[in-house]
Design a protein around this motif. Structure first.
Motif, PDB file in Angstrom:
ATOM      1  N   ALA A 117     -26.751 -27.747 -30.311  1.00  0.00           N
ATOM      2  CA  ALA A 117     -27.154 -28.432 -29.075  1.00  0.00           C
ATOM      3  C   ALA A 117     -26.200 -29.581 -28.755  1.00  0.00           C
ATOM      4  O   ALA A 117     -25.829 -29.806 -27.600  1.00  0.00           O
ATOM      5  CB  ALA A 117     -28.587 -28.944 -29.209  1.00  0.00           C
ATOM      6  N   GLU A 118     -25.763 -30.300 -29.804  1.00  0.00           N
ATOM      7  CA  GLU A 118     -24.877 -31.451 -29.613  1.00  0.00           C
ATOM      8  C   GLU A 118     -23.520 -31.022 -29.039  1.00  0.00           C
ATOM      9  O   GLU A 118     -23.030 -31.624 -28.083  1.00  0.00           O
ATOM     10  CB  GLU A 118     -24.667 -32.166 -30.953  1.00  0.00           C
ATOM     11  CG  GLU A 118     -23.704 -33.337 -30.878  1.00  0.00           C
ATOM     12  CD  GLU A 118     -23.370 -33.898 -32.261  1.00  0.00           C
ATOM     13  OE1 GLU A 118     -22.409 -34.694 -32.346  1.00  0.00           O
ATOM     14  OE2 GLU A 118     -24.044 -33.524 -33.234  1.00  0.00           O
ATOM     15  N   LEU A 120     -22.742 -28.237 -27.489  1.00  0.00           N
ATOM     16  CA  LEU A 120     -22.889 -27.661 -26.154  1.00  0.00           C
ATOM     17  C   LEU A 120     -22.982 -28.754 -25.095  1.00  0.00           C
ATOM     18  O   LEU A 120     -22.464 -28.598 -23.984  1.00  0.00           O
ATOM     19  CB  LEU A 120     -24.119 -26.746 -26.093  1.00  0.00           C
ATOM     20  CG  LEU A 120     -23.950 -25.359 -26.724  1.00  0.00           C
ATOM     21  CD1 LEU A 120     -25.266 -24.604 -26.727  1.00  0.00           C
ATOM     22  CD2 LEU A 120     -22.882 -24.549 -25.975  1.00  0.00           C
ATOM     23  N   ARG A 121     -23.612 -29.873 -25.439  1.00  0.00           N
ATOM     24  CA  ARG A 121     -23.647 -31.003 -24.509  1.00  0.00           C
ATOM     25  C   ARG A 121     -22.238 -31.570 -24.321  1.00  0.00           C
ATOM     26  O   ARG A 121     -21.845 -31.924 -23.204  1.00  0.00           O
ATOM     27  CB  ARG A 121     -24.575 -32.104 -25.037  1.00  0.00           C
ATOM     28  CG  ARG A 121     -26.059 -31.862 -24.778  1.00  0.00           C
ATOM     29  CD  ARG A 121     -26.879 -33.124 -24.990  1.00  0.00           C
ATOM     30  NE  ARG A 121     -26.759 -33.634 -26.359  1.00  0.00           N
ATOM     31  CZ  ARG A 121     -27.518 -33.245 -27.369  1.00  0.00           C
ATOM     32  NH1 ARG A 121     -28.454 -32.327 -27.175  1.00  0.00           N
ATOM     33  NH2 ARG A 121     -27.350 -33.769 -28.568  1.00  0.00           N
ATOM     34  N   LEU A 122     -21.480 -31.631 -25.406  1.00  0.00           N
ATOM     35  CA  LEU A 122     -20.119 -32.167 -25.333  1.00  0.00           C
ATOM     36  C   LEU A 122     -19.239 -31.366 -24.379  1.00  0.00           C
ATOM     37  O   LEU A 122     -18.437 -31.926 -23.637  1.00  0.00           O
ATOM     38  CB  LEU A 122     -19.471 -32.173 -26.722  1.00  0.00           C
ATOM     39  CG  LEU A 122     -19.838 -33.316 -27.656  1.00  0.00           C
ATOM     40  CD1 LEU A 122     -19.223 -33.090 -29.028  1.00  0.00           C
ATOM     41  CD2 LEU A 122     -19.372 -34.655 -27.091  1.00  0.00           C
ATOM     42  N   GLN A 124     -20.388 -29.504 -21.985  1.00  0.00           N
ATOM     43  CA  GLN A 124     -21.118 -29.381 -20.726  1.00  0.00           C
ATOM     44  C   GLN A 124     -21.572 -27.948 -20.449  1.00  0.00           C
ATOM     45  O   GLN A 124     -21.465 -27.438 -19.341  1.00  0.00           O
ATOM     46  CB  GLN A 124     -20.264 -29.918 -19.570  1.00  0.00           C
ATOM     47  CG  GLN A 124     -19.913 -31.383 -19.735  1.00  0.00           C
ATOM     48  CD  GLN A 124     -19.016 -31.912 -18.638  1.00  0.00           C
ATOM     49  OE1 GLN A 124     -18.495 -31.148 -17.832  1.00  0.00           O
ATOM     50  NE2 GLN A 124     -18.806 -33.212 -18.603  1.00  0.00           N
ATOM     51  N   ASP A 126     -24.829 -27.042 -21.706  1.00  0.00           N
ATOM     52  CA  ASP A 126     -26.214 -27.109 -22.192  1.00  0.00           C
ATOM     53  C   ASP A 126     -27.007 -25.909 -21.676  1.00  0.00           C
ATOM     54  O   ASP A 126     -26.842 -25.487 -20.525  1.00  0.00           O
ATOM     55  CB  ASP A 126     -26.907 -28.383 -21.672  1.00  0.00           C
ATOM     56  CG  ASP A 126     -26.049 -29.624 -21.794  1.00  0.00           C
ATOM     57  OD1 ASP A 126     -24.933 -29.610 -21.262  1.00  0.00           O
ATOM     58  OD2 ASP A 126     -26.502 -30.587 -22.407  1.00  0.00           O
ATOM     59  N   GLY A 127     -27.858 -25.364 -22.522  1.00  0.00           N
ATOM     60  CA  GLY A 127     -28.709 -24.258 -22.115  1.00  0.00           C
ATOM     61  C   GLY A 127     -28.078 -22.888 -22.181  1.00  0.00           C
ATOM     62  O   GLY A 127     -28.695 -21.888 -21.790  1.00  0.00           O
ATOM     63  N   GLU A 129     -27.257 -21.366 -24.970  1.00  0.00           N
ATOM     64  CA  GLU A 129     -27.424 -20.847 -26.334  1.00  0.00           C
ATOM     65  C   GLU A 129     -27.637 -19.343 -26.391  1.00  0.00           C
ATOM     66  O   GLU A 129     -27.096 -18.667 -27.285  1.00  0.00           O
ATOM     67  CB  GLU A 129     -28.618 -21.543 -27.030  1.00  0.00           C
ATOM     68  CG  GLU A 129     -28.377 -22.984 -27.403  1.00  0.00           C
ATOM     69  CD  GLU A 129     -28.733 -23.948 -26.273  1.00  0.00           C
ATOM     70  OE1 GLU A 129     -28.869 -25.146 -26.544  1.00  0.00           O
ATOM     71  OE2 GLU A 129     -28.883 -23.489 -25.111  1.00  0.00           O
ATOM     72  N   ARG A 143     -14.353 -22.821 -23.882  1.00  0.00           N
ATOM     73  CA  ARG A 143     -15.139 -23.982 -24.288  1.00  0.00           C
ATOM     74  C   ARG A 143     -16.064 -23.657 -25.470  1.00  0.00           C
ATOM     75  O   ARG A 143     -16.291 -24.502 -26.338  1.00  0.00           O
ATOM     76  CB  ARG A 143     -15.948 -24.512 -23.104  1.00  0.00           C
ATOM     77  CG  ARG A 143     -15.098 -25.361 -22.165  1.00  0.00           C
ATOM     78  CD  ARG A 143     -15.923 -26.060 -21.122  1.00  0.00           C
ATOM     79  NE  ARG A 143     -16.150 -25.210 -19.963  1.00  0.00           N
ATOM     80  CZ  ARG A 143     -16.916 -25.543 -18.931  1.00  0.00           C
ATOM     81  NH1 ARG A 143     -17.549 -26.698 -18.923  1.00  0.00           N
ATOM     82  NH2 ARG A 143     -17.049 -24.729 -17.911  1.00  0.00           N
ATOM     83  N   ALA A 147     -16.278 -25.468 -29.000  1.00  0.00           N
ATOM     84  CA  ALA A 147     -17.555 -25.928 -29.563  1.00  0.00           C
ATOM     85  C   ALA A 147     -17.744 -25.419 -30.988  1.00  0.00           C
ATOM     86  O   ALA A 147     -18.204 -26.155 -31.868  1.00  0.00           O
ATOM     87  CB  ALA A 147     -18.712 -25.463 -28.674  1.00  0.00           C
TER      88      ALA A 147
END
Length: 367
Positions: A117-118, A120-122, A124, A126-127, A129, A143, A147
């Motif tokens: 999750a961390e 994926l936020r970095l 950009q 998110d969601g 998965e 990306r 990650a």
């Protein structure tokens, strides 16, 4: 004192009698963006594979901090590699791809979920998965590859031409994203490319390579403004490279005329090469120009026209201008002393370092 993460000391790589790398020496500082730049087959990917542990060293040593890692297995090194094809697993979704290395390290499910999750936020995303890899665009796959590498918290991230498969617009966007990400995370990036513009745009420091050797290293500005020899001047950006003579300090002769310049310290009447970048040439009338050129080719490059012409001595000139000029026209070219860069024909490293110091001093005074 700089925090040196990786250093190469007299590294040689041979396959049989074929020398791939010859006496390579350099240092990589923590938290900076480095680029290995050079033509295909120059040895830049071999260096990356040596750092990663995929290729053995024939002679010399590679250090990670103060530890020699020549014999350390790839999975025991604190580095991660992003390959040209990203090497994502198509049968796994985004979460499973990113979590792959963490599962091998036997981290808990809770820790893995938090880390995925961390990162994926970095990047950009998110969601994402549960997305399948084949559902993603090229930029999104790139990306995800980043990650997956970041999830393992590497000291150094190795990137082997990861943008080469992207279209031009996406490639430029990803250059910005990669550079921004590196600056935000503070991780050391070592990036391999043969694209000069890419290297100049992204790097803190560039190593220009050819035939298994590092020909020149420095900041993008220094590499572009002060090429050490003909190869670098010709390979990094477009250049007008004209033969000439150094008449005296700050006075050079080329294309049949003498001009004031900013270089000194060479022998009187020494044979040299002059470099003038196309964007430093001002198009003017033949009467006002320092050199007169007859145009033989005109190419529209979007933001400017690229002209090719010849002077009275038969030297080719590349000129960038917003003016539309017809083939066969004669134009004048104007330039100043600081636009003329003088190169020795066989410049050694100590001579170049001295001249680079003069360049950096001039840059400091101009700020």
């Amino acid at each position: 004192m700089a925090d040196i993460v990786i250093s190469f000391q007299h590294v040689l790589k041979k396959y049989g009698e074929s020398v791939v790398l010859s006496d390579v020496n350099f240092e990589i500082e923590k938290g900076r963006f480095y680029t290995l730049l050079g033509p295909s087959g120059c040895g830049k990917t071999t260096i990356l594979r040596m750092i990663a542990g995929f290729t053995e060293v024939t002679e010399g040593s590679i250090r990670l901090y103060d530890r020699i890692i020549n014999e350390v297995p790839a999975n025991k090194r604190q580095v991660n590699t992003i390959f040209q094809d990203y090497a994502l697993f198509p049968h796994m979704n985004v979460f499973e791809n990113i979590a792959f290395g963490l599962k091998i390290k036997k981290q808990s499910k809770k820790a893995i979920a938090a880390k995925v999750a961390e990162v994926l936020r970095l990047i950009q995303l998110d969601g994402f998965e549960n997305r399948e890899i084949l559902e993603l665009s090229g930029g999104q796959q790139q990306r995800i590859a980043i990650a997956r590498a970041l999830a393992n918290e590497p000291e150094v991230l190795l990137l082997d031409e990861p943008l080469s498969a992207l279209d031009s617009k996406l490639r430029k966007n990803m250059q910005v994203e990669l550079r921004t990400l590196q600056q935000r995370l503070g991780i050391t990036f070592i990036f391999v490319t043969h694209d000069q513009e890419e290297a100049l745009a992204m790097s803190d420091k560039i190593f220009v390579m050819n035939e298994g050797k590092i020909i020149q290293s420095g900041t993008p500005n220094a590499i572009y403004d002060e090429p050490v020899n003909h190869f670098v001047a010709d390979f990094v950006g477009k250049s007008n490279i004209i033969p000439g003579r150094m008449i005296a300090d700050f006075l050079v002769e080329f294309a049949g005329y003498r001009f004031e310049c900013a270089d000194a310290g060479m022998k009187e009447n020494e044979s040299i090469e002059v470099v003038i970048r196309p964007e430093d040439l001002e198009v003017t009338s033949t009467e006002a120009g320092k050199i007169v050129v007859k145009i033989s080719s005109v190419l529209f490059r979007g933001v400017h026209y690229e002209l090719i012409g010849q002077d009275e001595d038969g030297n080719d000139w590349i000129v960038q201008t917003t003016k539309k000029i017809s083939i066969g026209s004669q134009i004048g070219l104007r330039f100043g002393p600081d636009d003329i860069h003088v190169m020795r024909l066989n410049e050694n490293e100590s001579e170049f370092e001295a001249r680079l110091g003069q360049y950096e001093e001039r840059q400091g005074k101009s700020r």
